[in-house]
Design an enzyme around this catalytic site. Structure first.
Site, PDB file in Angstrom:
ATOM      1  N   ASP A  80     -10.419  -8.635   8.628  1.00  0.00           N
ATOM      2  CA  ASP A  80     -11.696  -8.521   8.063  1.00  0.00           C
ATOM      3  C   ASP A  80     -12.208  -9.915   8.508  1.00  0.00           C
ATOM      4  O   ASP A  80     -13.421 -10.173   8.810  1.00  0.00           O
ATOM      5  CB  ASP A  80     -11.925  -8.009   6.807  1.00  0.00           C
ATOM      6  CG  ASP A  80     -12.010  -6.550   6.922  1.00  0.00           C
ATOM      7  OD1 ASP A  80     -11.757  -5.951   8.039  1.00  0.00           O
ATOM      8  OD2 ASP A  80     -12.417  -5.986   5.858  1.00  0.00           O
ATOM      9  N   TYR A 108       0.809  -0.998   0.040  1.00  0.00           N
ATOM     10  CA  TYR A 108       0.011  -0.081  -0.049  1.00  0.00           C
ATOM     11  C   TYR A 108       0.797   1.264  -0.153  1.00  0.00           C
ATOM     12  O   TYR A 108       0.414   2.447  -0.458  1.00  0.00           O
ATOM     13  CB  TYR A 108      -0.973  -0.045   1.144  1.00  0.00           C
ATOM     14  CG  TYR A 108      -1.978  -1.300   1.249  1.00  0.00           C
ATOM     15  CD1 TYR A 108      -2.146  -1.907  -0.018  1.00  0.00           C
ATOM     16  CD2 TYR A 108      -2.659  -1.273   2.457  1.00  0.00           C
ATOM     17  CE1 TYR A 108      -3.013  -3.045   0.172  1.00  0.00           C
ATOM     18  CE2 TYR A 108      -3.544  -2.432   2.534  1.00  0.00           C
ATOM     19  CZ  TYR A 108      -3.579  -3.304   1.286  1.00  0.00           C
ATOM     20  OH  TYR A 108      -4.692  -4.155   1.459  1.00  0.00           O
TER      21      TYR A 108
END
Ligand code: NAD
Length: 360
Positions: free
Chosen positions: A255, A146
């Site tokens: 998640d 990222y």
């Protein structure tokens, strides 16, 4: 002990849930002889409305001067709120990115715990969920894919996109140390997750984790490939204690781990730097659909405050007291609307805060 805490009530249900967490912390202070010093700052939409930007330099300075930051949640309805007509760097979420950077928060912690009383919300088969689970995903937050160099170029008449995944030894070492330190406060097992059969960055990750592990002989370390870990999380989640992993793998696995608990209003989180400082917040958003109705579940924020007591202040006994008050209130049958089921007692956000205080 004096605990200097900067609070960010934020937007939506943020102020309602932070108020409950403060109430619980005040009760802890009264019971265990501490003093809570809270200073509120604005961030997100509330700061845009008052100051024209999602986070001011003064607010950052206030947060930096504290021992820890406790946050509710920021943001509004992304389709209807005027905040989302602003350019991206002026929107509520830009405040969160800015504060994470300013505070050098590189380690993100997300516990996934299955409460016996809420086991029905777990989407896994009963034969798996009945073993329960209690794990903590530790995700590197500032490196990897990222943050690497990226570009899109044209080559031989077609577009080609390039993202770079880089990690340095020091970036891996500092998060590995955090992972082992935190495992020492838990069941003393670290599962380091990588893709060392393919990626150089993962091979370096594994090498550095093994070097750090040598300093923690009391902690068991194992290595697991990320694809296997994704399967094991739904096949046998009870095997995990601390899962230590890089940014993108952690984004996805955290998640997945949260969702197997089935209860969004119960999930706490923390982001830490290389001191004891941390920013603690629930994993959920600002829930604009239920804001202002006093029906939100404050437990994720209260459990984030418990993490703050444990990791920023080393107040393990006090953190245990908060966590056991949560278990007790669930045992006693009290539920906010998000975790309500037939036969339970439906209560408001502030009532949940009061009932938790009574159990500390
Ligand atoms: P959300 O988590 O706010 O809400 C999803 C659903 O879960 C909603 O139905 C909501 O009512 C419910 N819910 C969430 N928390 C709850 C609680 N404590 N008690 C009871 N019900 C709860 O996600 P969203 O709707 O996608 O996002 C809303 C806003 O929050 C957006 O602006 C988003 O950008 C922001 N957001 C902020 C953060 C943060 O501050 N770290 C994180 C995620 C989303």
């Amino acid at each position: 002990m004096v605990l200097n805490i900067t609070c960010i009530p934020g937007d939506g249900i943020g102020p309602e849930i932070v108020a409950q967490a403060k109430k619980v912390l005040e009760k802890v202070a009264a019971k265990y002889g501490h003093e809570m010093k809270f200073t509120d700052i604005l961030m997100g939409g509330a700061s845009i409305d008052a100051c024209g930007e999602p986070l001011t330099e003064e607010a950052i300075a206030t947060a930096k001067a504290a021992d820890a930051v406790l946050m509710g949640s920021i943001g509004g309805n992304t389709s209807t709120s005027p905040w989302y007509k602003l350019p991206p760097e002026k929107r509520p979420e830009a405040g969160l990115l800015r504060i994470r950077k300013a505070l050098n928060l590189f380690a993100n912690l997300r516990p996934a715990y299955l409460y016996e009383e809420l086991a029905a919300a777990c989407p896994l088969k009963e034969e798996i969920s009945k073993a329960g689970f209690d794990m903590l995903i530790m995700r590197e937050l500032t490196g990897g894919l990222y943050f690497g160099e990226r570009k899109t170029i044209e080559e031989n008449g077609e577009l080609k996109a390039i993202d770079t995944l880089t990690y340095s030894e020091s970036e891996i070492r500092r998060i590995a140390i955090k992972g082992f330190e935190i495992a020492r406060k838990r069941r003393k097992k670290v599962t380091s997750v990588d893709k060392a059969n393919v990626l150089d960055s993962s091979r370096l990750w594994r090498k550095v984790v093994n070097e750090v592990a040598a300093d923690y002989p009391d902690v068991t370390v194992e290595h697991m490939l990320v694809d296997n870990c994704a399967m094991q999380l739904v096949k046998d989640p009870a095997q995990f204690d601390v899962i230590l992993t890089e940014n993108m793998f952690g984004d996805i696995l955290s998640d997945e781990a949260s969702m197997v608990t089935g209860s969004i209003g119960m999930l706490s989180s923390a982001s830490l730097n290389d001191t004891k400082f941390g920013l603690y917040e629930p994993s959920h958003g600002s829930a604009p659909d239920i804001a202002g109705q006093n029906i939100a579940n404050p437990i994720a924020t209260v459990l984030s405050a418990a993490m703050m007591l444990r990791y920023s202040f080393d107040l393990d006994k006090e953190a245990d007291a908060v966590e056991s008050a949560v278990r007790q209130v669930l045992k006693d049958g009290y539920r906010t609307v998000d975790i309500y089921s037939e036969g339970m007692k439906k209560i408001s956000c502030s009532e949940m805060g009061d009932l938790l205080c009574e159990r500390i």
